[in-house]
Write a protein that holds these residues in place. Structure first.
Motif, short mmCIF file in Angstrom:
data_model
loop_
_atom_site.label_atom_id
_atom_site.label_comp_id
_atom_site.label_asym_id
_atom_site.label_seq_id
_atom_site.Cartn_x
_atom_site.Cartn_y
_atom_site.Cartn_z
N GLU A 8 39.05 4.20 -2.66
CA GLU A 8 37.77 3.40 -3.12
C GLU A 8 38.25 2.01 -3.19
N SER A 21 32.13 4.58 -3.08
CA SER A 21 33.11 5.72 -2.80
C SER A 21 34.30 5.23 -1.63
N ALA A 22 35.12 5.96 -1.46
CA ALA A 22 36.01 5.62 -0.31
C ALA A 22 35.42 6.25 0.98
N LYS A 34 37.57 12.09 5.96
CA LYS A 34 37.27 11.29 4.72
C LYS A 34 38.49 10.59 4.34
N PHE A 80 35.32 6.58 -9.10
CA PHE A 80 36.37 7.67 -8.84
C PHE A 80 37.57 7.44 -9.52
N ARG A 87 36.70 15.38 -7.80
CA ARG A 87 36.23 14.97 -6.48
C ARG A 87 34.69 14.75 -6.75
N GLY A 88 34.27 13.62 -5.91
CA GLY A 88 32.99 13.32 -6.16
C GLY A 88 32.71 12.29 -7.30
N GLY A 89 33.75 12.01 -8.02
CA GLY A 89 33.72 11.27 -9.20
C GLY A 89 33.09 10.09 -9.30
N SER A 90 32.85 9.35 -7.91
CA SER A 90 32.28 8.03 -8.09
C SER A 90 30.92 8.25 -8.76
N ASP A 91 30.23 9.32 -8.38
CA ASP A 91 29.03 9.48 -9.26
C ASP A 91 28.87 9.23 -10.47
N THR A 130 39.88 10.00 1.66
CA THR A 130 40.23 10.51 0.28
C THR A 130 41.03 11.70 0.78
N1 ASP Z 1 36.00 9.77 -2.64
C1 ASP Z 1 36.23 10.52 -3.71
C2 ASP Z 1 35.99 12.10 -3.21
O1 ASP Z 1 36.08 12.24 -1.87
C3 ASP Z 1 35.16 10.51 -4.70
C4 ASP Z 1 33.82 10.25 -4.06
O2 ASP Z 1 33.77 10.26 -3.20
O3 ASP Z 1 33.03 10.36 -5.32
O4 ASP Z 1 35.92 12.93 -3.73
#
Ligand code: ASP
Length: 437
Positions: free
Chosen positions: A115, A37-38, A48, A169, A183-187, A50
């Protein structure tokens, strides 16, 4: 076996966290694919990357200078590199990006750089090959991930390189433009990578030692769930537990790959293992895997002597459907049925719904109760085990919690009780203390 390890923003927030990641990676040579992730917050007052990048774009959009924010972003990457003693020449790439900063710079591209640069640094730090997500994660024209194309590209990248780092992401559209995920797309990227390389396990490294059995704001120090099935996880998520988003689970669930949620700050903890089927495991007194719940439901009870239940029920469901109110539960009586639906989804439409039900179904009575919470005890070990619901209801009753509605799925995976909003927390605590703690 290949392990795919995804590290979230807090796991890569600063040099100290990078060191922990390297330690984790070096302790197991099977961790050949790393998704990053970032960089996230280093402490409570930090930001963050992002978020800073989105903020940068918002400034550009409103014609306000984003120099200061961009400088903060540059500083973070350069400091991280220097603290880790890396050689990566970032200055020219950052300067090129600075030169492109304008209203017309696509927001997705700008935001994806969080990222991108974090992963470049991680790749050098681990001695892994950097594989840009723009070259291995693909969207279709409908804006959804093109799984087959993505799987083939990630698998090919791992064939060419022994060990790789992929930024999470984002990916590429057929037009060649970069697109970010939710958001959170690295998962999601991590799950795609695991599915692509046929990983033995998808490790999702974060800052908690797995999924907790109950909300820690309600239950003091709940235990983490050791093992859960994907089906249990779905039930818990549906009932409001904060677990990974369905989209980031589907690629591994469909391929039967286990998902292990781990804590970068406590790598010795086993975390939560999510598997397709848990098999024959020793059964102790803890029948419940997890407890979750949501407040603010409305129960509509429709009564009519000698009614044609299926016809009246269908009519009532059609009416709710017209008002876009999804029905969570239905209980049937001889001359009545009750429909449980989200209060917010119904909104002021509730009065129109009742009027329509009166007109179409011609009931003797329609009752409405709101301020209802649904609480679910989820657990595969409850299946075929007599007496669990009885014990559960007894415990709730003894603690003064009146049950307004009950539902148990045919698969016996969960028991759901409807209680007054005011009893929500007590119900969760009673269930946890009696069956999970
Ligand atoms: N950096 C992105 C976010 O803050 C994606 C991630 O962390 O998964 O949503």
């Amino acid at each position: 076996m290949i392990k795919v390890a995804k590290f979230g923003g807090s796991s890569v927030a600063g040099a100290e966290q990078f060191r922990k990641v390297r330690h984790i990676i070096e302790s197991d040579p099977e961790r050949r694919v790393v998704v990053v992730s970032a960089a996230g917050k280093r402490d409570k007052n930090d930001h963050k990357l992002t978020d800073l990048l989105y903020l940068c774009h918002a400034h550009l959009d409103y014609g306000v200078s984003c120099d200061e924010i961009f400088q903060t972003i540059e500083q973070r990457f350069l400091e991280l590199r220097d603290e880790l003693g890396l050689k990566l020449e970032l200055e020219s790439e950052l300067a090129a990006l600075r030169g492109k900063l304008s209203k017309d710079l696509p927001v997705d591209y700008l935001v994806s750089r969080g990222e991108y640069f974090t992963s470049r640094l991680m790749a050098e730090y681990l001695g892994y090959s950097f594989v840009d997500a723009a070259e291995c994660v693909f969207f279709g024209l409908d804006g959804r991930i093109d799984r087959e194309k993505t799987y083939a590209a990630i698998a090919a990248a791992l064939e060419k390189n022994e060990r790789i780092v992929i930024p999470g992401f984002y990916g590429k559209l057929p037009t060649g433009r970069v697109k970010v995920m939710t958001r959170g797309g690295s998962d999601i990227t991590g799950a795609l990578a695991a599915a692509a390389v046929g990983a033995g396990v998808y490790e999702n490294w974060t800052d908690v030692s797995g999924i907790l059995m109950a909300d820690p704001r309600i239950v003091k120090d709940p235990r983490p769930i050791a093992t859960a099935t994907y089906a249990e996880l779905r039930e818990l998520a549906f009932m409001g537990a904060s677990v990974l988003h369905e989209e980031s689970i589907a690629p591994v669930r469909e391929k039967g790959i286990a998902l292990n949620i781990r804590n970068t700050n406590r790598p010795e903890d086993p975390g939560t293992m999510i598997v397709s089927s848990a098999g024959d495991e020793p059964c102790d007194e803890r029948f419940i895997t997890g407890i979750a719940g949501r407040r603010n439901f409305t129960i509509l009870t429709v009564s009519k002597q000698n009614m044609n239940t299926s016809l009246t029920l269908r009519q009532a469901l059609e009416i709710l459907d017209r008002y876009h109110a999804s029905v969570e539960h239905i209980t049937l009586g001889l001359d009545s049925f009750a429909l449980v639906t989200g209060t917010a989804a119904l909104g002021d439409g509730v009065y129109d719904v009742i009027a329509d039900i009166r007109k179409t179904c011609r009931p003797d009575d329609v009752q409405i109760q709101d301020e209802i919470a649904l609480v679910a005890a989820v657990g595969r070990r409850m299946t075929f085990r007599p007496g669990i619901s009885g014990r559960l209801f007894k415990a709730l009753g003894e603690n003064g919690v009146n049950i307004r509605t009950i539902a148990q799925g045919a698969d016996e995976l969960s028991i759901i009780v409807g209680v007054d909003n005011k009893n929500f927390e007590t119900a969760i605590r009673v269930m946890y203390d009696g069956f999970a703690g």
